[in-house]
Design a protein around this motif. Structure first.
Motif, PDB file in Angstrom:
ATOM      1  N   PRO A   1       0.811  -1.225   0.000  1.00  0.00           N
ATOM      2  CA  PRO A   1       0.000   0.000   0.000  1.00  0.00           C
ATOM      3  C   PRO A   1       0.840   1.269   0.000  1.00  0.00           C
ATOM      4  O   PRO A   1       1.812   1.400   0.751  1.00  0.00           O
ATOM      5  N   ALA A   2       0.456   2.208  -0.850  1.00  0.00           N
ATOM      6  CA  ALA A   2       1.137   3.502  -0.937  1.00  0.00           C
ATOM      7  C   ALA A   2       0.196   4.487  -1.606  1.00  0.00           C
ATOM      8  O   ALA A   2      -0.721   4.105  -2.340  1.00  0.00           O
ATOM      9  N   VAL A   3       0.422   5.760  -1.345  1.00  0.00           N
ATOM     10  CA  VAL A   3      -0.331   6.839  -1.977  1.00  0.00           C
ATOM     11  C   VAL A   3       0.674   7.763  -2.664  1.00  0.00           C
ATOM     12  O   VAL A   3       1.638   8.210  -2.036  1.00  0.00           O
ATOM     13  N   PHE A   4       0.456   8.017  -3.953  1.00  0.00           N
ATOM     14  CA  PHE A   4       1.330   8.880  -4.738  1.00  0.00           C
ATOM     15  C   PHE A   4       0.519  10.105  -5.164  1.00  0.00           C
ATOM     16  O   PHE A   4      -0.550   9.970  -5.759  1.00  0.00           O
ATOM     17  N   ALA A   5       1.037  11.280  -4.870  1.00  0.00           N
ATOM     18  CA  ALA A   5       0.304  12.506  -5.180  1.00  0.00           C
ATOM     19  C   ALA A   5       1.227  13.499  -5.873  1.00  0.00           C
ATOM     20  O   ALA A   5       2.385  13.672  -5.468  1.00  0.00           O
ATOM     21  N   ASN A   6       0.720  14.132  -6.918  1.00  0.00           N
ATOM     22  CA  ASN A   6       1.415  15.247  -7.541  1.00  0.00           C
ATOM     23  C   ASN A   6       0.395  16.327  -7.887  1.00  0.00           C
ATOM     24  O   ASN A   6      -0.742  16.284  -7.412  1.00  0.00           O
ATOM     25  N   GLU A   7       0.762  17.259  -8.730  1.00  0.00           N
ATOM     26  CA  GLU A   7      -0.126  18.380  -9.015  1.00  0.00           C
ATOM     27  C   GLU A   7      -1.276  18.014  -9.942  1.00  0.00           C
ATOM     28  O   GLU A   7      -2.190  18.823 -10.129  1.00  0.00           O
ATOM     29  N   GLU A   8      -1.245  16.824 -10.540  1.00  0.00           N
ATOM     30  CA  GLU A   8      -2.275  16.441 -11.492  1.00  0.00           C
ATOM     31  C   GLU A   8      -3.247  15.401 -10.964  1.00  0.00           C
ATOM     32  O   GLU A   8      -4.429  15.442 -11.296  1.00  0.00           O
ATOM     33  N   ARG A   9      -2.753  14.484 -10.159  1.00  0.00           N
ATOM     34  CA  ARG A   9      -3.643  13.391  -9.777  1.00  0.00           C
ATOM     35  C   ARG A   9      -3.169  12.738  -8.486  1.00  0.00           C
ATOM     36  O   ARG A   9      -2.066  12.953  -7.992  1.00  0.00           O
ATOM     37  N   LEU A  10      -4.053  11.899  -7.981  1.00  0.00           N
ATOM     38  CA  LEU A  10      -3.791  11.087  -6.796  1.00  0.00           C
ATOM     39  C   LEU A  10      -3.837   9.629  -7.225  1.00  0.00           C
ATOM     40  O   LEU A  10      -4.830   9.191  -7.815  1.00  0.00           O
ATOM     41  N   ARG A  11      -2.770   8.893  -6.947  1.00  0.00           N
ATOM     42  CA  ARG A  11      -2.741   7.471  -7.309  1.00  0.00           C
ATOM     43  C   ARG A  11      -2.680   6.658  -6.022  1.00  0.00           C
ATOM     44  O   ARG A  11      -1.776   6.833  -5.218  1.00  0.00           O
TER      45      ARG A  11
END
Length: 237
Positions: free
Chosen positions: A76-86
């Motif tokens: 489990p992990a959460v990846f976030a940038n200025e465009e989307r949340l994965r």
């Protein structure tokens, strides 16, 4: 035939995209490593010293447990940038553009609510009620201390000018009046970061799109295979 006076400039490489902010659960990772170590220790010992059907049972159990434990603790992990949340959950990967996010909710679990009505839990950001209580207790103690110091300064100012300004009393009062904000549990701090990204980037053109969900069959396959093998060995025993 004429030749150009200078060569055209070489095309510049594309600017790399912004690196993702990655959020994971340290306690989940630590627990997963510990469980995997225990499974490996017991399984290898059974393979090396077991007799008759024991090594086969140990092998089937390891095939079932190792990917299962890794799936729920290390993956489990959460990846976030200025465009989307994965969101990488145990058996699914959900990509949600910020423009599709309605809210980020925190209750007994942290989850994303999409415009389509879908709700996706953030496995990598588990809620700890104990951590919230500890943070609230720290905040209450800090507030009580600031109130006591403010009361003491008021009493000194009332007794005369020396108490208000002598020996650095004013500088201590100014420092005591500065607050770093309320104490927050780590998972709540992560949600605050994600909400800030949603507020600042949710309306941008780059943050629009559709929600995509991909099932992690490469993770589910070995778990199912191990479970089937273990069931066959137990049934035929």
């Amino acid at each position: 035939m004429t030749t150009p006076d200078h060569e055209s400039p070489a095309p510049q490489p594309p600017t790399p995209g912004q690196r993702d902010r990655v959020y994971r659960s340290p306690m989940g990772i630590a627990g997963g490593v510990l469980l995997l170590a225990i499974v490996a220790w017991l399984g290898i010992d059974a393979l090396a010293t077991g007799r008759e059907r024991t090594p086969w049972l140990a092998l089937a159990t390891m095939i079932f447990l190792v990917p299962l434990v890794a799936t729920f603790t290390l993956r489990p992990a959460v990846f976030a940038n200025e465009e989307r949340l994965r969101i990488r959950n145990p058996f699914r990967v959900i990509t949600v553009p910020w423009g599709e996010v309605v809210s980020l909710r925190s209750g007994y679990s942290n989850e994303v609510v999409a415009k389509s009505g879908g709700k996706y839990q953030l496995w990598a950001v588990p809620v700890s009620l104990r951590a919230r209580k500890k943070a609230a207790a720290r905040d209450a103690r800090a507030n009580a201390q600031r109130a006591a110091e403010a009361g003491g300064r008021g009493g000194r100012r009332g007794s005369g000018m020396g108490g208000g300004f002598g020996f650095g009393g004013l500088s201590r009062g100014a420092a005591a009046g500065v607050s770093d904000g309320p104490a927050r549990a780590e998972s709540d701090k992560v949600m605050d970061d994600l909400r800030e990204l949603l507020e600042t980037k949710g309306e941008s053109d780059a943050a629009q799109g559709e929600v995509t969900v991909r099932w992690a069959y490469e993770i589910a396959a070995p778990v199912v295979a191990g479970a089937v093998l273990l069931a066959i060995l137990v049934a035929t025993g």
